[in-house]
Structure formats: C-alpha cells, structure tokens
Scaffold this motif. Structure first.
Motif, PDB file in Angstrom:
ATOM      1  N   HIS A 163     -24.438  23.228 -67.420  1.00  0.00           N
ATOM      2  CA  HIS A 163     -24.228  24.369 -68.330  1.00  0.00           C
ATOM      3  C   HIS A 163     -22.959  25.115 -67.947  1.00  0.00           C
ATOM      4  O   HIS A 163     -22.616  25.206 -66.763  1.00  0.00           O
ATOM      5  CB  HIS A 163     -25.443  25.297 -68.354  1.00  0.00           C
ATOM      6  N   ASP A 217     -22.519  29.383 -60.197  1.00  0.00           N
ATOM      7  CA  ASP A 217     -23.493  29.096 -61.259  1.00  0.00           C
ATOM      8  C   ASP A 217     -22.815  29.344 -62.611  1.00  0.00           C
ATOM      9  O   ASP A 217     -22.945  30.421 -63.143  1.00  0.00           O
ATOM     10  CB  ASP A 217     -24.724  29.997 -61.058  1.00  0.00           C
ATOM     11  N   ASN A 218     -21.973  28.424 -63.201  1.00  0.00           N
ATOM     12  CA  ASN A 218     -22.018  27.040 -62.847  1.00  0.00           C
ATOM     13  C   ASN A 218     -20.650  26.375 -63.089  1.00  0.00           C
ATOM     14  O   ASN A 218     -20.570  25.180 -63.337  1.00  0.00           O
ATOM     15  CB  ASN A 218     -23.143  26.371 -63.671  1.00  0.00           C
ATOM     16  N   GLU A 232     -27.918  27.981 -71.215  1.00  0.00           N
ATOM     17  CA  GLU A 232     -28.932  27.614 -70.206  1.00  0.00           C
ATOM     18  C   GLU A 232     -29.586  28.878 -69.691  1.00  0.00           C
ATOM     19  O   GLU A 232     -30.800  28.940 -69.479  1.00  0.00           O
ATOM     20  CB  GLU A 232     -28.275  26.844 -69.052  1.00  0.00           C
ATOM     21  N   GLU A 233     -28.743  29.885 -69.490  1.00  0.00           N
ATOM     22  CA  GLU A 233     -29.224  31.137 -68.892  1.00  0.00           C
ATOM     23  C   GLU A 233     -30.155  31.918 -69.820  1.00  0.00           C
ATOM     24  O   GLU A 233     -30.836  32.832 -69.392  1.00  0.00           O
ATOM     25  CB  GLU A 233     -28.029  32.020 -68.481  1.00  0.00           C
ATOM     26  N   ASP A 276     -26.361  21.746 -61.378  1.00  0.00           N
ATOM     27  CA  ASP A 276     -26.380  23.215 -61.438  1.00  0.00           C
ATOM     28  C   ASP A 276     -26.201  23.719 -60.012  1.00  0.00           C
ATOM     29  O   ASP A 276     -26.968  23.333 -59.134  1.00  0.00           O
ATOM     30  CB  ASP A 276     -27.713  23.695 -62.036  1.00  0.00           C
TER      31      ASP A 276
HETATM   32 ZN   LIG Z   1     -27.139  27.600 -63.423  1.00  0.00          ZN
END
Ligand SMILES: [Zn+2]
Length: 304
Positions: free
Chosen positions: A100, A117-118, A149-150, A175
């Motif tokens: 992501h 991240d990320n 993704e978050e 990730d």
């Molecule tokens: Zn992540």
C-alpha cells in the motif's frame, strides 16, 4: 546515515580529484542514498500527492502504470481511491507483488509521513519490478500499489472485487520495509498459503538471510487475499532485535519476558510523528527489493 554520505560527496566535489578519490562514496553507497531519497519523496500532505509521486517514479523508470479508481472510504463519507498497477510478462496465471502507498491520518488530523509505513515497501517494489522486467517469467506478474489500506484494506478488497482471484497463483505483500536486515513473514494466512511461506523459507536459507516466521503476524492487505482464499504471504523488514521483540509481543503469550507495557519500537514509530526519514536506511530498501524479486522468480519457477 545516508545524509552524511551525501554531504561527504558534496564536499569531495570541491577538492582536488586525486586527493579525494578515497573519500568518494562507493556505488553501493550512492545507490542507498538514491533509494532513501526516493522514499523521502512520499513525505506529502495528502495521499493524492503520494499518488502523483508514485506515478512519476514509475514513469521515470520507463513503466506505464495503469490507475484503477474505486469508490472507497472507510466509515463515513465515500472517498475515491486509486490502485496503481504495473503488469509484466505473460501467462494464463498471475503472481501479485503488492504494497500500500497510502499513509494514515494521525489523531491531530495531519498525515503521517508514512515512510516506514509504507513508502519503503513502495520503493522496494519499484526496484523489484526493474529486476523482474529483465527476467524470464512464465506467469503474468502484477505489481500492485494499493490505496486505502489504512482505511481498512479497501484498495485490496476493491481490486479483488473487480478482478477476482481465479487466475491468482500467489500473492506477496510488503508492509513496513525501511530499516534493518531481518525479514519477517506471516504464517497465518491459511493452509493454501503453505507453499508460499515455504518458498520464503527456502529463499532465506539459500541467501543465508536472517528471517523470522510469525505464527501470528499483524494484518495488512494480505488479509483481504487470504479471506478470498488466495495463497499469500505478508513480508516486512526491521532490525533483528526488534523483529524478535515483535515476535514475543505477538506470539509469546503471558510469559513473553517483555517488560510490563513494553511496545516494540516499530509500533512506537508507525502511525505517529516518528514515522520519519531518520529511521530510513536505503540499504534496507535495496535488500527488500532484491529479495522480493527473487521470491517472485522462485514462485514463478515453482508454479510452472
Ligand atoms: Zn502499512
């Protein structure tokens, strides 16, 4: 660390060539500094701006990424999302390499810098794509950069909704990959994923790499794929001590030996103001990119 290397390079440019030969940074050092700079480019005030950085970096490397938009957003109002896909090779079945690119919104309303991240994984995937486009492959390889993704693995879920997994032979997700030389891999993606984790273990042995397998590994986009029944592994990098502490935190139970209230470093960094360039090592991004490319090639050969 790389900052000082670049400083040294700038200084050496100003002195006599003969005297400075020994001070010149090596190719490997230059490469690490470049990769670190590419990760730093993702420090932006919005995910829309991160998308632009990703597309520019891919096009600069000669790729023609496609953008697949979707109606996403978590709880509350819908937010349009954009997955970015680079396709390599041909074949009836495909192997996915995913990460992501979106960053999380912090409690104060600002965006995380999202380099550990990320963005580290994102740059590692671009490096892997550069290796894979030169490799003989018997599968179609899709390098997918997921959005949202978050917000709850939404980009991955929307991709699965749109394409299905009937042609997906295996998925490798990254990730957290910005520092350290220890690769972590999750072993909790169902029995259909056993051959993927085995390929990871073989690769670690062949390369004499330090790797730590997690019976319980925290979720990322891999969970959208394992929920759909696809074979998948989730990978990440950090330092060796941190990887073992994280193993104990997730797998050690009551008697894990960690001090009361101890939080592994990586979880103090991500989703906070401390997910910042200070922690990022270009060497780790380089290692991740080469390792991911090798794993895809191993799966490509194994699944032939
Ligand atoms: Zn992540």
């Amino acid at each position: 660390m790389s900052f000082h290397l670049r400083l040294k390079a700038a200084v050496s440019g100003a002195c006599l060539a003969a005297a400075c030969l020994s001070a010149a940074p090596s190719l490997a050092q230059n490469r690490a500094a470049d990769l670190r700079e590419q990760v730093g480019a993702y420090v932006k005030p919005s995910n829309a701006a991160r998308l632009e950085v990703l597309l520019r970096q891919l096009r600069d490397e000669g790729f023609t990424p496609s953008v697949e938009t979707f109606e996403g957003g978590g709880r509350g109002e819908p937010i349009q999302g954009s997955n970015v896909v680079v396709t390599l090779g041909e074949g009836p079945k495909e192997i996915l390499l995913t990460a992501h690119y979106d960053a999380v919104k912090l409690r104060d309303g600002t965006m995380s810098q999202g380099v550990i991240d990320n963005a580290g994984s994102v740059v590692a995937l671009i490096e892997a794509a550069k290796i894979l486009r030169e490799a003989p492959l018997s599968h179609r390889i899709r390098i997918i950069f997921f959005d949202q993704e978050e917000l709850g693995l939404i980009g991955a879920r929307k991709w699965i909704e749109a394409h299905g997994i009937a042609n997906v032979a295996a998925v490798v997700n990254s990730d957290i990959a910005a520092y350290g030389d220890t690769m972590m891999y999750g072993q909790n993606n169902g029995p259909q994923s056993a051959f993927v984790t085995r390929a990871v273990q073989e690769l670690c042995a062949e390369r004499a790499m330090q790797c730590v397998g997690f019976p319980v590994y925290p979720p990322s986009d891999d969970r959208a794929f394992s929920a759909a029944g696809a074979p998948v592994v989730s990978l990440g990098f950090q330092d060796e001590v941190g990887a073992h502490q994280m193993w104990l935190a997730f797998n050690g139970g009551e008697a894990n030996g960690l001090a009361e209230g101890f939080v592994p470093q990586v979880f103090r960094l991500i989703h906070s103001k401390d997910d910042a360039m200070e922690a990022v090592e270009g060497e780790a991004v380089d290692l991740a990119g080469r390792t991911y490319a090798a794993l895809i090639q191993k799966l490509d050969a194994h699944l032939r």
